[in-house]
Design a protein around this motif. Structure first.
Motif, PDB file in Angstrom:
ATOM      1  N   SER A   3     -78.147 -31.004  15.081  1.00  0.00           N
ATOM      2  CA  SER A   3     -77.410 -29.992  14.323  1.00  0.00           C
ATOM      3  C   SER A   3     -75.923 -30.078  14.666  1.00  0.00           C
ATOM      4  CB  SER A   3     -77.952 -28.599  14.615  1.00  0.00           C
ATOM      5  OG  SER A   3     -77.486 -28.155  15.852  1.00  0.00           O
ATOM      6  N   ILE A   4     -75.088 -29.695  13.749  1.00  0.00           N
ATOM      7  CA  ILE A   4     -73.634 -29.762  13.937  1.00  0.00           C
ATOM      8  C   ILE A   4     -73.184 -28.442  14.568  1.00  0.00           C
ATOM      9  CG2 ILE A   4     -71.420 -30.042  12.765  1.00  0.00           C
ATOM     10  CD1 ILE A   4     -72.981 -31.461  10.541  1.00  0.00           C
ATOM     11  N   PRO A   5     -72.389 -28.504  15.629  1.00  0.00           N
ATOM     12  CA  PRO A   5     -71.944 -27.266  16.275  1.00  0.00           C
ATOM     13  C   PRO A   5     -71.040 -26.442  15.348  1.00  0.00           C
ATOM     14  CG  PRO A   5     -71.202 -29.207  17.510  1.00  0.00           C
ATOM     15  CD  PRO A   5     -71.965 -29.683  16.337  1.00  0.00           C
ATOM     16  N   PRO A   6     -71.130 -25.103  15.447  1.00  0.00           N
ATOM     17  CA  PRO A   6     -70.318 -24.229  14.567  1.00  0.00           C
ATOM     18  C   PRO A   6     -68.818 -24.438  14.726  1.00  0.00           C
ATOM     19  CG  PRO A   6     -72.010 -22.949  15.698  1.00  0.00           C
ATOM     20  CD  PRO A   6     -72.052 -24.331  16.257  1.00  0.00           C
ATOM     21  N   ALA A   7     -68.359 -24.769  15.913  1.00  0.00           N
ATOM     22  CA  ALA A   7     -66.917 -24.981  16.113  1.00  0.00           C
ATOM     23  C   ALA A   7     -66.424 -26.162  15.285  1.00  0.00           C
ATOM     24  CB  ALA A   7     -66.628 -25.213  17.597  1.00  0.00           C
ATOM     25  N   ILE A   9     -67.807 -27.265  12.480  1.00  0.00           N
ATOM     26  CA  ILE A   9     -67.833 -26.842  11.066  1.00  0.00           C
ATOM     27  C   ILE A   9     -66.593 -26.016  10.736  1.00  0.00           C
ATOM     28  CG2 ILE A   9     -69.061 -25.416   9.376  1.00  0.00           C
ATOM     29  CD1 ILE A   9     -71.659 -26.314  10.683  1.00  0.00           C
ATOM     30  N   ALA A  10     -66.207 -25.140  11.671  1.00  0.00           N
ATOM     31  CA  ALA A  10     -65.015 -24.318  11.451  1.00  0.00           C
ATOM     32  C   ALA A  10     -63.768 -25.181  11.339  1.00  0.00           C
ATOM     33  CB  ALA A  10     -64.872 -23.313  12.583  1.00  0.00           C
ATOM     34  N   ARG A  11     -63.658 -26.218  12.190  1.00  0.00           N
ATOM     35  CA  ARG A  11     -62.502 -27.115  12.102  1.00  0.00           C
ATOM     36  C   ARG A  11     -62.499 -27.890  10.794  1.00  0.00           C
ATOM     37  NH1 ARG A  11     -62.452 -30.209  17.707  1.00  0.00           N
ATOM     38  NH2 ARG A  11     -64.563 -30.371  16.974  1.00  0.00           N
ATOM     39  N   ILE A  12     -63.671 -28.316  10.358  1.00  0.00           N
ATOM     40  CA  ILE A  12     -63.774 -29.047   9.084  1.00  0.00           C
ATOM     41  C   ILE A  12     -63.330 -28.145   7.934  1.00  0.00           C
ATOM     42  CG2 ILE A  12     -65.396 -30.062   7.433  1.00  0.00           C
ATOM     43  CD1 ILE A  12     -66.982 -31.097   9.868  1.00  0.00           C
ATOM     44  N   VAL A  13     -63.785 -26.885   7.956  1.00  0.00           N
ATOM     45  CA  VAL A  13     -63.421 -25.949   6.884  1.00  0.00           C
ATOM     46  C   VAL A  13     -61.915 -25.680   6.895  1.00  0.00           C
ATOM     47  CG1 VAL A  13     -63.695 -23.576   6.080  1.00  0.00           C
ATOM     48  CG2 VAL A  13     -65.690 -24.884   6.741  1.00  0.00           C
ATOM     49  N   SER A  14     -61.338 -25.500   8.095  1.00  0.00           N
ATOM     50  CA  SER A  14     -59.891 -25.236   8.155  1.00  0.00           C
ATOM     51  C   SER A  14     -59.097 -26.456   7.686  1.00  0.00           C
ATOM     52  CB  SER A  14     -59.476 -24.830   9.564  1.00  0.00           C
ATOM     53  OG  SER A  14     -59.535 -25.919  10.434  1.00  0.00           O
ATOM     54  N   THR A  15     -59.568 -27.669   8.024  1.00  0.00           N
ATOM     55  CA  THR A  15     -58.899 -28.885   7.549  1.00  0.00           C
ATOM     56  C   THR A  15     -59.000 -29.005   6.035  1.00  0.00           C
ATOM     57  OG1 THR A  15     -59.508 -29.958   9.620  1.00  0.00           O
ATOM     58  CG2 THR A  15     -58.778 -31.382   7.828  1.00  0.00           C
ATOM     59  N   ARG A  16     -60.179 -28.694   5.500  1.00  0.00           N
ATOM     60  CA  ARG A  16     -60.372 -28.723   4.045  1.00  0.00           C
ATOM     61  C   ARG A  16     -59.424 -27.736   3.358  1.00  0.00           C
ATOM     62  NH1 ARG A  16     -65.994 -26.763   1.992  1.00  0.00           N
ATOM     63  NH2 ARG A  16     -65.035 -24.839   2.644  1.00  0.00           N
ATOM     64  N   CYS A  17     -59.257 -26.537   3.954  1.00  0.00           N
ATOM     65  CA  CYS A  17     -58.366 -25.539   3.368  1.00  0.00           C
ATOM     66  C   CYS A  17     -56.915 -26.005   3.385  1.00  0.00           C
ATOM     67  CB  CYS A  17     -58.507 -24.215   4.108  1.00  0.00           C
ATOM     68  SG  CYS A  17     -60.072 -23.397   3.777  1.00  0.00           S
ATOM     69  N   SER A  18     -56.513 -26.682   4.450  1.00  0.00           N
ATOM     70  CA  SER A  18     -55.127 -27.165   4.500  1.00  0.00           C
ATOM     71  C   SER A  18     -54.902 -28.307   3.516  1.00  0.00           C
ATOM     72  CB  SER A  18     -54.767 -27.600   5.918  1.00  0.00           C
ATOM     73  OG  SER A  18     -55.527 -28.725   6.289  1.00  0.00           O
ATOM     74  N   ILE A  19     -55.922 -29.138   3.303  1.00  0.00           N
ATOM     75  CA  ILE A  19     -55.787 -30.260   2.367  1.00  0.00           C
ATOM     76  C   ILE A  19     -55.709 -29.750   0.932  1.00  0.00           C
ATOM     77  CG2 ILE A  19     -56.980 -32.259   1.380  1.00  0.00           C
ATOM     78  CD1 ILE A  19     -58.067 -32.809   4.215  1.00  0.00           C
ATOM     79  N   PHE A  23     -57.057 -20.631   0.973  1.00  0.00           N
ATOM     80  CA  PHE A  23     -56.895 -19.665   2.058  1.00  0.00           C
ATOM     81  C   PHE A  23     -58.062 -19.777   3.033  1.00  0.00           C
ATOM     82  CE2 PHE A  23     -57.133 -15.301   3.760  1.00  0.00           C
ATOM     83  CZ  PHE A  23     -55.883 -15.247   4.339  1.00  0.00           C
ATOM     84  N   TYR A  24     -57.768 -19.961   4.305  1.00  0.00           N
ATOM     85  CA  TYR A  24     -58.793 -20.064   5.345  1.00  0.00           C
ATOM     86  C   TYR A  24     -59.116 -18.654   5.836  1.00  0.00           C
ATOM     87  CZ  TYR A  24     -61.120 -21.413   9.682  1.00  0.00           C
ATOM     88  OH  TYR A  24     -62.031 -21.565  10.688  1.00  0.00           O
TER      89      TYR A  24
END
Length: 106
Positions: A3-7, A9-19, A23-24
């Motif tokens: 399983s992928i750790p939640p931290a 996933i959070a970094r991936i989501v924040s990177t996706r939002c910046s790209i 809004f994150y």
């Protein structure tokens, strides 16, 4: 399968939002973004209602047509009738001494 750790996933989501310049919002707080993205209602409402014709402006713009605003004539006649009966608007005070408030006792 690991399983992928939640931290991560959070970094991936924040990177996706910046790209993608979105809004994150990791805490899922209410932001009002739905209403800010919505289409404005004002312009379509203005188009829906027809533009009103101002009779007084038309009469002033074209005095050569000699049109008469019946509502204004009736209003002026009513004001004149009220003045004759003593029910008209009071005179405006020219200075502070003329005002009703100044003459009233405290």
């Amino acid at each position: 399968m690991a399983s992928i750790p939640p931290a991560r996933i959070a970094r991936i989501v924040s990177t996706r939002c910046s790209i993608f310049e979105t809004f994150y919002n990791p805490q899922s707080l209410r932001t009002g973004a739905k209403y800010l993205r919505a289409r404005l209602r004002g312009p379509s409402m203005v188009k829906y209602y027809p533009q009103e014709i101002n009779i007084a402006k038309a009469i002033r713009a074209y005095p050569e047509l000699e049109m008469v605003n019946k509502a204004e004539v009736q209003r002026l006649q009513d004001v004149e009738d009220k003045k004759k009966r003593g029910k008209g608007a009071p005179k405006k005070a020219k200075d502070k001494a003329d005002s009703r408030r100044a003459t009233r006792k405290r």
